[in-house]
Scaffold this motif. Structure first.
Motif, PDB file in Angstrom:
ATOM      1  N   PHE A  89      59.059  70.229   4.792  1.00 24.09           N
ATOM      2  CA  PHE A  89      58.206  70.575   3.661  1.00 24.09           C
ATOM      3  C   PHE A  89      57.924  69.348   2.798  1.00 24.09           C
ATOM      4  O   PHE A  89      56.774  69.090   2.422  1.00 24.09           O
ATOM      5  CB  PHE A  89      58.863  71.665   2.812  1.00 24.09           C
ATOM      6  N   LEU A  90      58.945  68.576   2.485  1.00 21.71           N
ATOM      7  CA  LEU A  90      58.764  67.374   1.670  1.00 21.71           C
ATOM      8  C   LEU A  90      57.951  66.314   2.415  1.00 21.71           C
ATOM      9  O   LEU A  90      57.039  65.703   1.843  1.00 21.71           O
ATOM     10  CB  LEU A  90      60.122  66.805   1.267  1.00 21.71           C
ATOM     11  N   VAL A  91      58.303  66.111   3.677  1.00 17.73           N
ATOM     12  CA  VAL A  91      57.658  65.038   4.451  1.00 17.73           C
ATOM     13  C   VAL A  91      56.180  65.349   4.676  1.00 17.73           C
ATOM     14  O   VAL A  91      55.298  64.546   4.330  1.00 17.73           O
ATOM     15  CB  VAL A  91      58.371  64.847   5.799  1.00 17.73           C
ATOM     16  N   PHE A  92      55.890  66.503   5.248  1.00 18.50           N
ATOM     17  CA  PHE A  92      54.500  66.799   5.581  1.00 18.50           C
ATOM     18  C   PHE A  92      53.703  67.224   4.355  1.00 18.50           C
ATOM     19  O   PHE A  92      52.480  67.155   4.360  1.00 18.50           O
ATOM     20  CB  PHE A  92      54.449  67.849   6.690  1.00 18.50           C
ATOM     21  N   GLY A  93      54.391  67.646   3.307  1.00 19.42           N
ATOM     22  CA  GLY A  93      53.711  67.831   2.032  1.00 19.42           C
ATOM     23  C   GLY A  93      53.192  66.508   1.503  1.00 19.42           C
ATOM     24  O   GLY A  93      52.061  66.413   1.005  1.00 19.42           O
ATOM     25  N   THR A  94      54.025  65.460   1.637  1.00 23.08           N
ATOM     26  CA  THR A  94      53.608  64.112   1.228  1.00 23.08           C
ATOM     27  C   THR A  94      52.442  63.632   2.077  1.00 23.08           C
ATOM     28  O   THR A  94      51.466  63.064   1.563  1.00 23.08           O
ATOM     29  CB  THR A  94      54.787  63.127   1.361  1.00 23.08           C
ATOM     30  N   VAL A  95      52.521  63.868   3.389  1.00 19.39           N
ATOM     31  CA  VAL A  95      51.440  63.475   4.300  1.00 19.39           C
ATOM     32  C   VAL A  95      50.143  64.196   3.928  1.00 19.39           C
ATOM     33  O   VAL A  95      49.067  63.582   3.870  1.00 19.39           O
ATOM     34  CB  VAL A  95      51.831  63.779   5.754  1.00 19.39           C
ATOM     35  N   ALA A  96      50.244  65.494   3.639  1.00 19.42           N
ATOM     36  CA  ALA A  96      49.059  66.281   3.285  1.00 19.42           C
ATOM     37  C   ALA A  96      48.425  65.772   1.989  1.00 19.42           C
ATOM     38  O   ALA A  96      47.192  65.685   1.880  1.00 19.42           O
ATOM     39  CB  ALA A  96      49.432  67.758   3.140  1.00 19.42           C
ATOM     40  N   ILE A  97      49.258  65.421   1.018  1.00 18.21           N
ATOM     41  CA  ILE A  97      48.738  64.900  -0.255  1.00 18.21           C
ATOM     42  C   ILE A  97      47.978  63.591  -0.025  1.00 18.21           C
ATOM     43  O   ILE A  97      46.902  63.371  -0.601  1.00 18.21           O
ATOM     44  CB  ILE A  97      49.890  64.687  -1.255  1.00 18.21           C
ATOM     45  N   TYR A 108      46.474  62.605   2.777  1.00 16.56           N
ATOM     46  CA  TYR A 108      45.199  62.925   3.429  1.00 16.56           C
ATOM     47  C   TYR A 108      44.197  63.466   2.411  1.00 16.56           C
ATOM     48  O   TYR A 108      43.001  63.138   2.448  1.00 16.56           O
ATOM     49  CB  TYR A 108      45.403  63.956   4.548  1.00 16.56           C
ATOM     50  N   PHE A 109      44.679  64.295   1.498  1.00 17.99           N
ATOM     51  CA  PHE A 109      43.806  64.853   0.461  1.00 17.99           C
ATOM     52  C   PHE A 109      43.242  63.742  -0.412  1.00 17.99           C
ATOM     53  O   PHE A 109      42.042  63.739  -0.739  1.00 17.99           O
ATOM     54  CB  PHE A 109      44.588  65.857  -0.389  1.00 17.99           C
ATOM     55  N   ILE A 110      44.088  62.787  -0.788  1.00 22.89           N
ATOM     56  CA  ILE A 110      43.636  61.664  -1.620  1.00 22.89           C
ATOM     57  C   ILE A 110      42.575  60.837  -0.892  1.00 22.89           C
ATOM     58  O   ILE A 110      41.616  60.351  -1.501  1.00 22.89           O
ATOM     59  CB  ILE A 110      44.833  60.768  -2.014  1.00 22.89           C
ATOM     60  N   PHE A 156      57.407  54.282   3.339  1.00 24.41           N
ATOM     61  CA  PHE A 156      57.090  54.102   4.759  1.00 24.41           C
ATOM     62  C   PHE A 156      55.855  54.928   5.128  1.00 24.41           C
ATOM     63  O   PHE A 156      54.962  54.449   5.839  1.00 24.41           O
ATOM     64  CB  PHE A 156      58.289  54.519   5.611  1.00 24.41           C
ATOM     65  N   ILE A 157      55.803  56.167   4.631  1.00 24.76           N
ATOM     66  CA  ILE A 157      54.644  57.026   4.914  1.00 24.76           C
ATOM     67  C   ILE A 157      53.389  56.469   4.253  1.00 24.76           C
ATOM     68  O   ILE A 157      52.315  56.434   4.865  1.00 24.76           O
ATOM     69  CB  ILE A 157      54.926  58.467   4.435  1.00 24.76           C
ATOM     70  N   VAL A 158      53.522  56.040   2.994  1.00 27.20           N
ATOM     71  CA  VAL A 158      52.366  55.493   2.270  1.00 27.20           C
ATOM     72  C   VAL A 158      51.828  54.256   2.978  1.00 27.20           C
ATOM     73  O   VAL A 158      50.604  54.076   3.105  1.00 27.20           O
ATOM     74  CB  VAL A 158      52.754  55.157   0.815  1.00 27.20           C
ATOM     75  N   MET A 159      52.705  53.401   3.472  1.00 26.03           N
ATOM     76  CA  MET A 159      52.265  52.185   4.148  1.00 26.03           C
ATOM     77  C   MET A 159      51.527  52.484   5.454  1.00 26.03           C
ATOM     78  O   MET A 159      50.728  51.686   5.927  1.00 26.03           O
ATOM     79  CB  MET A 159      53.461  51.270   4.432  1.00 26.03           C
TER      80      MET A 159
END
Length: 218
Positions: A184-192, A194-196, A12-15
């Motif tokens: 931590f898991l959710v916004f860590g995924t979001v941060a990754i 954005y970094f990509i 869902f976040i990736v989409m």
């Protein structure tokens, strides 16, 4: 009820990345048109145009982007013109990008040696022809690196659209976090993610700046 953070949440976040990219593309395209107009007005010989363009830049560089989003989204609703979050975010980010790109490109235009303009004038080229064939091609080469650098900032700036309810990458993370309570898991995924999105553009901007610096010192 709190649930487990699952692969479905990650998907869902990736989409939601596509909405971040769509909003960034709209704002950058609109900002490019507005920025070119502002840059040309700032370098014009007409005093009124220069002052209007300078005022526009001062307003949108001197106020927070978050405030601009609020004013567009809630301000239009107050006067009876409610708009959806995507359109409000696109308008606010376009105005924001226009101010910054206009100033970047103004500096690039003014960095073109004055002899180029004098030579074009000596050839009896009109203002439009001077800009189109002589000044702007040189200015755009100078402006490429800072423009790409600003695009990185614009992509990150789209995260503020979550405040007005637009479901881009950050908003998707907030929705998932509210259901799973795994910040931590959710916004860590979001941060990754954005970094990509931003890291390759940052490398590209840095490489362009280095190449431009070497070309100048030769």
């Amino acid at each position: 009820m709190i649930r487990v953070f699952s692969s479905a949440d990650v998907w869902f976040i990736v989409m939601a990345v596509r909405w971040t990219l769509i909003l960034s593309a709209i704002a950058f395209a609109g900002g490019a048109l507005g920025g070119l107009t502002i840059a040309l007005a700032r370098t014009s010989h007409i005093t009124v145009l220069r002052r209007c363009a300078a005022g526009f830049i001062q307003v949108f560089q001197g106020t927070p982007l978050l405030m601009q989003l609020f004013l567009v989204y809630f301000g239009l609703a107050v006067v009876g013109l409610p708009i959806n979050p995507l359109l409000a975010a696109a308008v606010a980010l376009t105005l924001h990008a226009s101010a910054y790109l206009g100033e970047i490109w103004r500096g690039s235009i003014e960095s073109v040696p004055s002899g180029q303009t004098e030579a074009a004038t000596a050839l009896s080229l009109s203002y439009a022809d001077r800009m189109r064939h002589v000044i702007l091609p040189q200015a755009m080469r100078i402006a490429t690196a800072p423009t790409v650098g600003f695009l990185v900032q614009l992509i990150k700036g789209t995260s503020l659209a979550s405040i007005i309810g637009f479901t881009e990458l950050t908003r998707a993370g907030q929705i998932v976090n509210n259901a799973t309570f795994k910040p931590f898991l959710v916004f860590g995924t979001v941060a990754i993610l954005y970094f990509i999105l931003c890291w390759p553009l940052s490398l590209l901007a840095r490489r362009m700046e280095t190449r431009m610096r070497r070309a100048i010192t030769r």
